[in-house]
Design an enzyme around this catalytic site. Sequence first.
Site, mmCIF file in Angstrom:
data_model
loop_
_atom_site.group_PDB
_atom_site.id
_atom_site.type_symbol
_atom_site.label_atom_id
_atom_site.label_comp_id
_atom_site.label_asym_id
_atom_site.label_seq_id
_atom_site.Cartn_x
_atom_site.Cartn_y
_atom_site.Cartn_z
ATOM 1 N N PRO A 1 0.830 -1.208 0.000
ATOM 2 C CG PRO A 1 0.074 -0.975 2.205
ATOM 3 C CD PRO A 1 0.771 -1.941 1.283
ATOM 4 C CD GLN B 1 -1.836 0.552 5.089
ATOM 5 O OE1 GLN B 1 -1.748 1.686 4.672
ATOM 6 N NE2 GLN B 1 -0.773 -0.246 5.257
ATOM 7 C CB CYS C 1 2.000 6.210 7.790
ATOM 8 S SG CYS C 1 1.909 7.915 7.197
ATOM 9 C CG ASN D 1 7.971 -2.936 1.692
ATOM 10 O OD1 ASN D 1 7.827 -1.937 2.380
ATOM 11 N ND2 ASN D 1 7.887 -2.893 0.379
ATOM 12 N N GLY D 2 11.200 -3.471 0.837
ATOM 13 C CA GLY D 2 12.278 -2.497 0.915
ATOM 14 C C GLY D 2 13.376 -2.707 -0.104
ATOM 15 N NE ARG E 1 11.246 3.056 -3.076
ATOM 16 C CZ ARG E 1 12.500 3.203 -2.657
ATOM 17 N NH1 ARG E 1 13.155 4.312 -2.961
ATOM 18 N NH2 ARG E 1 13.086 2.256 -1.955
#
Length: 339
Positions: free
Chosen positions: A27, A83, A113, A213-214, A238
């Site tokens: 998300p 989400q 976030c 993730n990353g 991304r």
Amino acid sequence: MTQLTADLNRSIHIGGRQVDSRLLMAPMAGLTHVAFRHLAAGYGGYGLMFTEMCSAKALPQENPRVSPVFQWRASELPNLVCQIFGSDPDTMARAARRIESEGFFGVDVNMGCCVAAICKQGAGAALLRQPDRAADIVAALRGAVDIPVMVKFRTGWQDDPGPAVDMARRLADAGAHALTFHPRVAPDLRARPPKWDYIRAVKEAVDIPVFGNGEVFSEKDCRAMLDKTGCHGVALGRMGLARPWIFAQWIGGFVPDEETYPECAHRMLDLLAQYYEPVNALRRFRKWIVYFAANFVYGHQFSSRVRRAGDMDAAHREIDAFFASDPARGSGPNRNLFQ
């Protein structure tokens, strides 16, 4: 078929529900909206998609016909997770019940976030400082709904895997069905590389699926994350925006050609026009085009010209003009456009 394709194509169960691919689209606020998801669905390959983060407080009253974030296509619901962000367990539970009633695959809690406006509400990454409350929220959701409950979270507010491991255990004990872990500290907006070793520590601490993730930008990166961390799957951010066909490419052997790129950009504009009024559509396109432009050697110029377009027709013309010049693509994404 490569070993990566075979591994990503293995189904996985989350909360008793089968997911056919272990490659997810993470998300992203202002970006994983209904128009982008429609675009990505045209290529396929992903296991799950996520909505933008939705306010749990507002969600029970949201009207999907007018909401900029809480809208969807009926056909995507079997693979779509909503989400939500918030800090009150009861409020989050009410939102989850609405999500379940609409037929979503599952609900995901935003604990990553670090935007000030979100953290000031005690939501997002602020919950990493309140592990008991974070666990209470997951427990409240588990008590309220039968659909899978997931959490996306970061390392914490200090560069130490210990609190993240502790948080993962708390979330799992509270009933979370799966975790997506981004191993960066909360204030870090990609200034430093994510620490994949922390993903392994989190994965080894719990008995539920953990998605890494990353900075997975290539098939080599994806293979390395799976091998180095042992995670159950990978959530792209991304790169999923830059190449919406990447899921089909890594999962099903889709091969993009010269026309894939301009067709994708035009299609995004058309879908935004379908779901949003012109001002909002153009605003959202300007946000997405930065990531798409990262595919090209002169992506900065392309992004700048499109973002200066005064209306949708002008944006279409800028796309045509750029691709008429036969632009060179980089060997990898221009990370300066990925900030």
